[in-house]
Structure formats: structure tokens, C-alpha cells
Write an enzyme that holds these catalytic residues in place. Sequence first.
Site, PDB file in Angstrom:
ATOM      1  N   ARG A  97       0.840  -1.206   0.000  1.00 59.92           N
ATOM      2  CA  ARG A  97       0.000   0.000   0.000  1.00 59.92           C
ATOM      3  C   ARG A  97       0.872   1.252   0.000  1.00 59.92           C
ATOM      4  O   ARG A  97       0.566   2.239  -0.679  1.00 59.92           O
ATOM      5  CB  ARG A  97      -0.939  -0.012   1.207  1.00 59.92           C
ATOM      6  CG  ARG A  97      -1.965   1.119   1.172  1.00 59.92           C
ATOM      7  CD  ARG A  97      -3.038   0.967   2.237  1.00 59.92           C
ATOM      8  NE  ARG A  97      -2.517   1.169   3.585  1.00 59.92           N
ATOM      9  CZ  ARG A  97      -3.244   1.026   4.694  1.00 59.92           C
ATOM     10  NH1 ARG A  97      -4.530   0.677   4.593  1.00 59.92           N
ATOM     11  NH2 ARG A  97      -2.714   1.225   5.875  1.00 59.92           N
TER      12      ARG A  97
ATOM     13  N   LYS B 139      -2.496   7.092   1.096  1.00 59.86           N
ATOM     14  CA  LYS B 139      -2.286   7.447   2.505  1.00 59.86           C
ATOM     15  C   LYS B 139      -1.224   8.533   2.520  1.00 59.86           C
ATOM     16  O   LYS B 139      -0.037   8.276   2.728  1.00 59.86           O
ATOM     17  CB  LYS B 139      -1.865   6.192   3.291  1.00 59.86           C
ATOM     18  CG  LYS B 139      -2.263   6.232   4.745  1.00 59.86           C
ATOM     19  CD  LYS B 139      -2.229   4.858   5.361  1.00 59.86           C
ATOM     20  CE  LYS B 139      -2.177   4.909   6.869  1.00 59.86           C
ATOM     21  NZ  LYS B 139      -3.293   5.593   7.526  1.00 59.86           N
TER      22      LYS B 139
HETATM   23  N1  PXG Z   1      -9.192   5.049   7.096  1.00 56.71           N
HETATM   24  C1  PXG Z   1      -8.289   6.033   7.294  1.00 56.71           C
HETATM   25  C2  PXG Z   1      -8.580   7.366   6.733  1.00 56.71           C
HETATM   26  C3  PXG Z   1      -7.110   5.766   8.002  1.00 56.71           C
HETATM   27  O1  PXG Z   1      -6.212   6.735   8.161  1.00 56.71           O
HETATM   28  C4  PXG Z   1      -7.861   3.474   8.298  1.00 56.71           C
HETATM   29  C5  PXG Z   1      -8.990   3.810   7.576  1.00 56.71           C
HETATM   30  C6  PXG Z   1      -7.650   2.056   8.732  1.00 56.71           C
HETATM   31  O2  PXG Z   1      -6.676   1.423   7.933  1.00 56.71           O
HETATM   32  P1  PXG Z   1      -5.784   0.205   8.459  1.00 56.71           P
HETATM   33  O3  PXG Z   1      -4.959  -0.179   7.297  1.00 56.71           O
HETATM   34  O4  PXG Z   1      -4.974   0.749   9.604  1.00 56.71           O
HETATM   35  O5  PXG Z   1      -6.693  -0.869   8.896  1.00 56.71           O
HETATM   36  C7  PXG Z   1      -6.892   4.478   8.543  1.00 56.71           C
HETATM   37  C8  PXG Z   1      -5.701   4.163   9.396  1.00 56.71           C
HETATM   38  C9  PXG Z   1      -3.789   5.624  14.350  1.00 56.71           C
HETATM   39  C10 PXG Z   1      -3.794   6.127  12.948  1.00 56.71           C
HETATM   40  O6  PXG Z   1      -3.031   6.187  15.170  1.00 56.71           O
HETATM   41  C11 PXG Z   1      -4.350   5.372  11.924  1.00 56.71           C
HETATM   42  C12 PXG Z   1      -4.309   5.863  10.627  1.00 56.71           C
HETATM   43  C13 PXG Z   1      -3.774   7.093  10.420  1.00 56.71           C
HETATM   44  C14 PXG Z   1      -3.260   7.822  11.424  1.00 56.71           C
HETATM   45  C15 PXG Z   1      -3.249   7.360  12.709  1.00 56.71           C
HETATM   46  O7  PXG Z   1      -4.535   4.679  14.630  1.00 56.71           O
HETATM   47  N2  PXG Z   1      -4.786   5.219   9.520  1.00 56.71           N
END
Ligand code: PXG
Length: 285
Positions: free
Chosen positions: A52, A151
Site C-alpha cells: 500500500r 495514505k
Molecule cells: N481510514 C483512514 C482514513 C485511516 O487513516 C484506516 C482507515 C484504517 O486502515 P488500516 O490499514 O490501519 O486498517 C486508517 C488508518 C492511528 C492512525 O493512530 C491510523 C491511521 C492514520 C493515522 C493514525 O490509529 N490510519
Amino acid sequence: MSLQIYIDGKFYDKENAKISVFDHGVLYGDGVFEGLRSYNGKVFRLEQHIDRLWDSAKSIALDIPMSKAEMIDAINQTTAINNIKEGYIRVIITRGVGDLGLDPFVCVHPQVIIIAAQLALYPKELYEKGLDIVTASTMRTPPAALNPRIKSLNYLNNIMAKVEASRAGCEEALILNHKGEVAECTGDNIFIVRNGELLTPPIDAGILEGITRNAVLELAKKSGIVAKEIAFTRHDVYVAEECFLTGSGAELIPVVSIDKRIIGNGKPGTVTKKLLDAFHEETKR
Ligand code: PXG
């Protein structure tokens, strides 16, 4: 020993881990990142996060200055040197040092930063009680403007929704897309249970394709729960039997109310609990 931060091939004490103010990551939010979890010293679904990250970078025309194998090595070194077993890992690629203009191609050397820290989860009682959330008035960035699948270091869209969540006394906010459909939350994907079936918005609703989301879809199928990626509205969340959010940091966290409408019986539901147990099993393996 102070936390060791990886920057561009070297480790620095937390206090000395610094980058240039001329880095376009600072000047323009120009860069990409990943947030990963390690369980018992092993990074969960590492290859998927790496893929990703590479896709995000390709989409913004950024060449990551190392191979995927070297990145995996650098991440493992960073967790090992900091002795992180149950941890949260942040990988950041900035565009690098440039001048005050926008042109990314004057930045010749992207910076690779890796931070491996102890975990800061939601408090345990929130997993038992469930979250109260609100719908943000901030719309998710339309995919035609900047695809939420990237991201990127440009998280202001999510932060504006987080401001609304905080001001409403909530941990999270639901964000709708440009069509008024449910997209995701500020840092988590969303699932609902309706008539015993698990529903989550499709990628083309303009969301990040969460690694945890994909793991939950797989686990649902294995557990005999019908799971569908299908567009739905805020109304569907209001009348859902259950709702939960997924993310690398949060894992699965139940939602028990949204916009002051109680979801189901106001307690974490049975499908949510079953999937959370299955997820814990998966991370233990
Ligand atoms: N949507 C968005 C907009 C995200 O930033 C997720 C979904 C979940 O994705 P994953 O791959 O983690 O299952 C994210 C996750 C944190 C944190 O501290 C998480 C994210 C970004 C910044 C901080 O939990 N992204």
C-alpha cells in the site's frame, strides 16, 4: 535509552530526530505514510502495508529510495533496536528538501522515517462500552480531487472531521462522501450489521482500503458471516443492529451510538464480539 528513530538509513535519539524545514513534507504535506502494528515482535500483515505504501508513493509520483526488501529490513531493525513487542510503527516518506516553490521534482532525495513506539490504544473500557460518534459536516475528499486510497501526509480532511468529533465530545466522526454515502471515519473504516449480514462501504465510496478492514472481511467469510462491500447511508447506520470501526491502532472497536441514536441495544453486539475474538486469534498466530 531514548527511543531510536530511523531517518534516511541512520538511527537518532528521539530528541535529535529532525528533518529540514525545507522538506516538502513540511512545506506542503507532500509525502506518504503507513501505520502498522506489531504483535509479539512481529509486524501484522507487513507485506500488505508495504504494497500500500508503494502504491501511495507511485500515485503521487514519488520514488521510494530503497527496495521493498530493504524497507522490511529497516522496519524490523527499528522495532528490534527499540525492543518493541506490542507496538505501533509509523513509516513516513517525505518528498525531501526542495525550495519554496511547489515543484516536487526539485526535491531529489526523499526522506524515509521510521518510528516504532509503545502502543497507545483506546482505553480498554471503550472496547467494553463502545464508542459514541457523530457525523461530521466535513465531506470526504472526492476521489477525483485526491484519492483517499492514497495514505498521504495531507490529512487535513480527516483532521477537520476530528475537530468536529472532539468538539462534540466524541473519539471519532463518521465522514460521508461526495454522494452523501457513508465513507469512513477519520482514522478507521466502518462496518455495520444489518439482518445479520456484515456491510462495509466499497473502495469506490472514496475510502482508504484498510488492512484491518480486509482482514475482517476475510475473517467474516471464514466464520460463516455473510459480508458485503456495498454503499449505504447514514440512515442505515441509525437502524443497524451493530456497528464497529476497524484500524491498525484500534483493531475492532464497537460503536454504540451515532448522532445520539442508540445502535441496537446500545451495547457491543454479538457479531462484533465474534469478529473481535477471531481478530485476536489471527494476531496471536
Ligand atoms: N481510514 C483512514 C482514513 C485511516 O487513516 C484506516 C482507515 C484504517 O486502515 P488500516 O490499514 O490501519 O486498517 C486508517 C488508518 C492511528 C492512525 O493512530 C491510523 C491511521 C492514520 C493515522 C493514525 O490509529 N490510519
